[in-house]
Design an enzyme around this catalytic site. Structure first.
Site, PDB file in Angstrom:
ATOM      1  N   LYS A  87       0.852  -1.192   0.000  1.00 35.88           N
ATOM      2  CA  LYS A  87       0.000   0.000   0.000  1.00 35.88           C
ATOM      3  C   LYS A  87       0.888   1.242   0.000  1.00 35.88           C
ATOM      4  O   LYS A  87       1.738   1.412   0.876  1.00 35.88           O
ATOM      5  CB  LYS A  87      -0.887  -0.039   1.245  1.00 35.88           C
ATOM      6  CG  LYS A  87      -2.179   0.722   1.148  1.00 35.88           C
ATOM      7  CD  LYS A  87      -3.021   0.398   2.369  1.00 35.88           C
ATOM      8  CE  LYS A  87      -4.324   1.151   2.358  1.00 35.88           C
ATOM      9  NZ  LYS A  87      -5.012   1.040   3.646  1.00 35.88           N
TER      10      LYS A  87
HETATM   11  C1  E4P Z   1      -8.281   1.554   3.829  1.00 38.59           C
HETATM   12  O1  E4P Z   1      -7.529   1.169   2.991  1.00 38.59           O
HETATM   13  C2  E4P Z   1      -8.199   2.893   4.444  1.00 38.59           C
HETATM   14  O2  E4P Z   1      -6.971   3.037   5.077  1.00 38.59           O
HETATM   15  C3  E4P Z   1      -9.323   3.079   5.395  1.00 38.59           C
HETATM   16  O3  E4P Z   1     -10.517   2.632   4.766  1.00 38.59           O
HETATM   17  C4  E4P Z   1      -9.475   4.482   5.932  1.00 38.59           C
HETATM   18  O4  E4P Z   1     -10.675   4.538   6.658  1.00 38.59           O
HETATM   19  P1  E4P Z   1     -11.021   5.719   7.682  1.00 38.59           P
HETATM   20  O5  E4P Z   1     -11.271   6.963   6.907  1.00 38.59           O
HETATM   21  O6  E4P Z   1     -12.265   5.245   8.391  1.00 38.59           O
HETATM   22  O7  E4P Z   1      -9.831   5.825   8.615  1.00 38.59           O
END
Ligand code: E4P
Length: 216
Positions: A87
């Site tokens: 990622k």
């Molecule tokens: C996933 O890949 C993201 O990091 C995550 O969905 C972020 O979510 P949030 O905005 O609830 O922290």
């Protein structure tokens, strides 16, 4: 549309997996910190533990913000397990790193995407998945699902192979709207997945069926 769970909590991952509908997992440094995981070895082991539960892509995020650091970190993460997806944040060096990983057949998830322009760049660089954060967009008084629709339309029009992974999901309705918009994947908290089950007429109907069954 595939379902990922957005957590580093092993119990929640096991619970979603037991439903039989789980296709993958996304994590981020905040989710790892929430589980109290500390130190390089513990973090690496945790990713392996997740991969041992779910047979599908598991996103593990790099901490570095420079090209060399992201490549070095991503190579180590990718070596942990064949299902690891590296990622990478949507920054200039991140785009260069995504291109490097793409050229070296390592899967990537371009994270922290908040605009169609960013999604185009991620696709051009060869990202495997792109993660628009729809909940955070809604929090800023914009329409996160509208962005998903826009990116899906652009990717279809241009023939980009990058998958649209709707992230920062907050509600079951987000999941339904992303399905309508043509998202390839949603990554959700367990509560949003199980929230899809709920309808008062289902509960009322089942109660009546069970009551009537007693007279059979
Ligand atoms: C996933 O890949 C993201 O990091 C995550 O969905 C972020 O979510 P949030 O905005 O609830 O922290």
């Amino acid at each position: 549309m595939r379902f990922f769970i957005d957590t580093a909590n092993l119990d929640q991952i096991k619970e979603a997996h037991a439903l039989g509908i789980l296709d993958g997992v996304t994590t981020n440094p905040s989710l790892m910190a929430k589980e109290g995981i500390k130190g390089h070895d513990a973090i690496m082991q945790h990713y392996v533990d997740i991969c041992n539960i779910v047979d599908g892509p598991v996103s593990a995020e790099v901490i570095s913000t420079d090209f060399e650091g992201m490549v070095a970190e991503g190579k180590k993460l990718a070596a942990l397990h064949e299902n690891i997806v590296v990622k990478i944040p949507m920054i200039k060096d991140g785009i260069k790193a995504i291109k490097w990983f793409s050229d070296n057949s390592i899967s990537t998830n371009c994270t922290l995407v908040f605009s169609a322009g960013q999604a185009i760049l991620a696709a051009k660089a060869g990202a495997t998945m792109v993660s628009p954060f729809i909940g955070r967009i809604d929090d800023s008084n914009w329409d996160g699902v509208e962005l998903i629709q826009q990116i899906v339309n652009i990717y279809n029009a241009q023939g980009y192979m990058t998958e649209v992974l709707a992230a920062s999901i907050r509600t079951p309705l987000h999941i339904v709207k992303c399905a309508e918009a043509g998202a390839d994947i949603v990554t959700c908290p367990l509560s949003s997945i199980t929230g899809l089950l709920k309808h008062p007429l289902t509960d009322l109907g089942l109660a009546q069926f069970l009551k009537d069954a007693q007279s059979l």
